[in-house]
Write a protein that holds these residues in place. Structure first.
Motif, PDB file in Angstrom:
ATOM      1  N   GLY A   9       0.856  -1.185   0.000  1.00  0.00           N
ATOM      2  CA  GLY A   9       0.000   0.000   0.000  1.00  0.00           C
ATOM      3  C   GLY A   9       0.888   1.229   0.000  1.00  0.00           C
ATOM      4  O   GLY A   9       1.752   1.376   0.865  1.00  0.00           O
ATOM      5  N   VAL A  10       0.677   2.080  -0.988  1.00  0.00           N
ATOM      6  CA  VAL A  10       1.524   3.255  -1.169  1.00  0.00           C
ATOM      7  C   VAL A  10       0.631   4.495  -1.098  1.00  0.00           C
ATOM      8  O   VAL A  10      -0.446   4.518  -1.680  1.00  0.00           O
ATOM      9  CB  VAL A  10       2.213   3.185  -2.558  1.00  0.00           C
ATOM     10  N   ILE A  11       1.084   5.514  -0.407  1.00  0.00           N
ATOM     11  CA  ILE A  11       0.256   6.721  -0.326  1.00  0.00           C
ATOM     12  C   ILE A  11       0.338   7.485  -1.647  1.00  0.00           C
ATOM     13  O   ILE A  11      -0.679   7.791  -2.263  1.00  0.00           O
ATOM     14  CB  ILE A  11       0.676   7.597   0.881  1.00  0.00           C
ATOM     15  N   ILE A  12       1.561   7.805  -2.083  1.00  0.00           N
ATOM     16  CA  ILE A  12       1.719   8.582  -3.323  1.00  0.00           C
ATOM     17  C   ILE A  12       2.644   7.830  -4.273  1.00  0.00           C
ATOM     18  O   ILE A  12       3.803   7.575  -3.943  1.00  0.00           O
ATOM     19  CB  ILE A  12       2.299   9.990  -3.040  1.00  0.00           C
ATOM     20  N   GLU A  13       2.113   7.459  -5.421  1.00  0.00           N
ATOM     21  CA  GLU A  13       2.940   6.826  -6.459  1.00  0.00           C
ATOM     22  C   GLU A  13       3.224   7.854  -7.546  1.00  0.00           C
ATOM     23  O   GLU A  13       2.311   8.523  -8.032  1.00  0.00           O
ATOM     24  CB  GLU A  13       2.187   5.626  -7.067  1.00  0.00           C
ATOM     25  N   LYS A  14       4.499   7.981  -7.892  1.00  0.00           N
ATOM     26  CA  LYS A  14       4.832   8.843  -9.032  1.00  0.00           C
ATOM     27  C   LYS A  14       4.819   7.938 -10.266  1.00  0.00           C
ATOM     28  O   LYS A  14       5.773   7.203 -10.520  1.00  0.00           O
ATOM     29  CB  LYS A  14       6.175   9.537  -8.800  1.00  0.00           C
ATOM     30  N   GLY A  15       3.704   7.994 -10.974  1.00  0.00           N
ATOM     31  CA  GLY A  15       3.454   7.060 -12.067  1.00  0.00           C
ATOM     32  C   GLY A  15       4.379   7.257 -13.250  1.00  0.00           C
ATOM     33  O   GLY A  15       4.475   6.395 -14.117  1.00  0.00           O
ATOM     34  N   SER A  49      -2.091   2.148  -4.740  1.00  0.00           N
ATOM     35  CA  SER A  49      -1.630   3.518  -4.490  1.00  0.00           C
ATOM     36  C   SER A  49      -2.828   4.436  -4.354  1.00  0.00           C
ATOM     37  O   SER A  49      -3.750   4.386  -5.175  1.00  0.00           O
ATOM     38  CB  SER A  49      -0.753   3.980  -5.650  1.00  0.00           C
ATOM     39  N   LEU A  50      -2.812   5.283  -3.335  1.00  0.00           N
ATOM     40  CA  LEU A  50      -3.987   6.118  -3.076  1.00  0.00           C
ATOM     41  C   LEU A  50      -4.026   7.362  -3.957  1.00  0.00           C
ATOM     42  O   LEU A  50      -5.077   7.943  -4.168  1.00  0.00           O
ATOM     43  CB  LEU A  50      -4.043   6.503  -1.590  1.00  0.00           C
ATOM     44  N   ALA A  51      -2.869   7.783  -4.442  1.00  0.00           N
ATOM     45  CA  ALA A  51      -2.829   8.883  -5.426  1.00  0.00           C
ATOM     46  C   ALA A  51      -1.688   8.571  -6.380  1.00  0.00           C
ATOM     47  O   ALA A  51      -0.566   8.310  -5.934  1.00  0.00           O
ATOM     48  CB  ALA A  51      -2.599  10.222  -4.742  1.00  0.00           C
ATOM     49  N   ILE A  52      -1.992   8.546  -7.661  1.00  0.00           N
ATOM     50  CA  ILE A  52      -0.936   8.299  -8.653  1.00  0.00           C
ATOM     51  C   ILE A  52      -0.745   9.576  -9.463  1.00  0.00           C
ATOM     52  O   ILE A  52      -1.699  10.105 -10.055  1.00  0.00           O
ATOM     53  CB  ILE A  52      -1.284   7.137  -9.599  1.00  0.00           C
TER      54      ILE A  52
END
Ligand code: 5GP
Length: 196
Positions: free
Chosen positions: A151-157, A174-177
């Motif tokens: 589980g990742v809070i912010i993924e830099k896609g 990821s909660l925000a990509i």
């Protein structure tokens, strides 16, 4: 997760081409209400999985990991980045190249706190090139425990970690990509795509 995206838009600072500073709610000052909502969302996404332990790496992963652990009533383990006299010698270790520090460090977890009967959820603040999560995965493999996912809070896609980990069959939520960051404009991937 809309609340998180709003918070990123409101207080995130873009540094250079590819670093997002979120010191107002995650990496320095912590917003406990937001962390609680984040933890609830992780628990929702991993419903119907068996989780006996949360694993993260110090230091920014600890706050969200503890809140997830509290909701699930399971222990939280954080890998240490520096060799400590307090950490016993019997450890699982992995090399991790730090994206923000531009150096390799060894992360370690005592063999006393992971066992092969564990079913582990990894939690971390950011996903960039995937090295931190790969290091944690390596430690889980050494312990013969199983891994539910990450589980990742912010993924830099726009960086390669998400594709790398998913390509290995690792479930990443990821909660925000973020698909693009430039000149103080952040473009998020939409929720539908996030689930694919
Ligand atoms: P990775 O190992 O996926 O390349 O990078 C993830 C780790 O580097 C995270 O644990 C996080 O601490 C740090 N990190 C990577 N990118 C960023 C970023 O843009 N902002 C912040 N604050 N930390 C980052």
């Amino acid at each position: 997760m809309e609340l998180l995206k709003k918070k990123i838009e409101l207080s995130g600072e873009i540094i250079g081409d590819d670093v997002l500073k979120v010191d107002k709610f995650l990496n320095h000052q912590i917003d406990p209400d937001l962390m609680h909502e984040i933890a609830k969302e992780f628990v929702r996404r991993f419903t119907n999985t068996t989780i006996t332990k949360i694993l993260t790496v110090e230091s920014s992963g600890i706050a969200p990991a503890v809140l997830v652990g509290q909701l699930l009533s399971v222990p939280v383990v954080f890998a240490k980045k520096k060799q400590s006299l307090n950490l016993d010698k019997d450890t699982y270790t992995a090399d991790v190249y730090s994206f923000t520090k531009r150096e390799t460090c060894v992360i370690s977890v005592s063999k006393k706190v992971l066992s092969e009967s564990d079913s582990i959820l990894i939690i971390d603040d950011f996903l960039a090139n995937g090295q931190a999560i790969l290091g944690l995965y390596e430690i889980i493999k050494q312990s013969n425990a199983s891994m539910v996912g990450a589980g990742v809070i912010i993924e830099k896609g726009f960086q390669k970690g998400g594709a790398l980990l998913r390509g290995m069959g690792i479930r990443v939520e990821s909660l925000a990509i973020i698909d693009n960051m430039s000149e103080n404009r952040i473009t998020f991937r939409n929720e539908e795509e996030e689930r694919t």
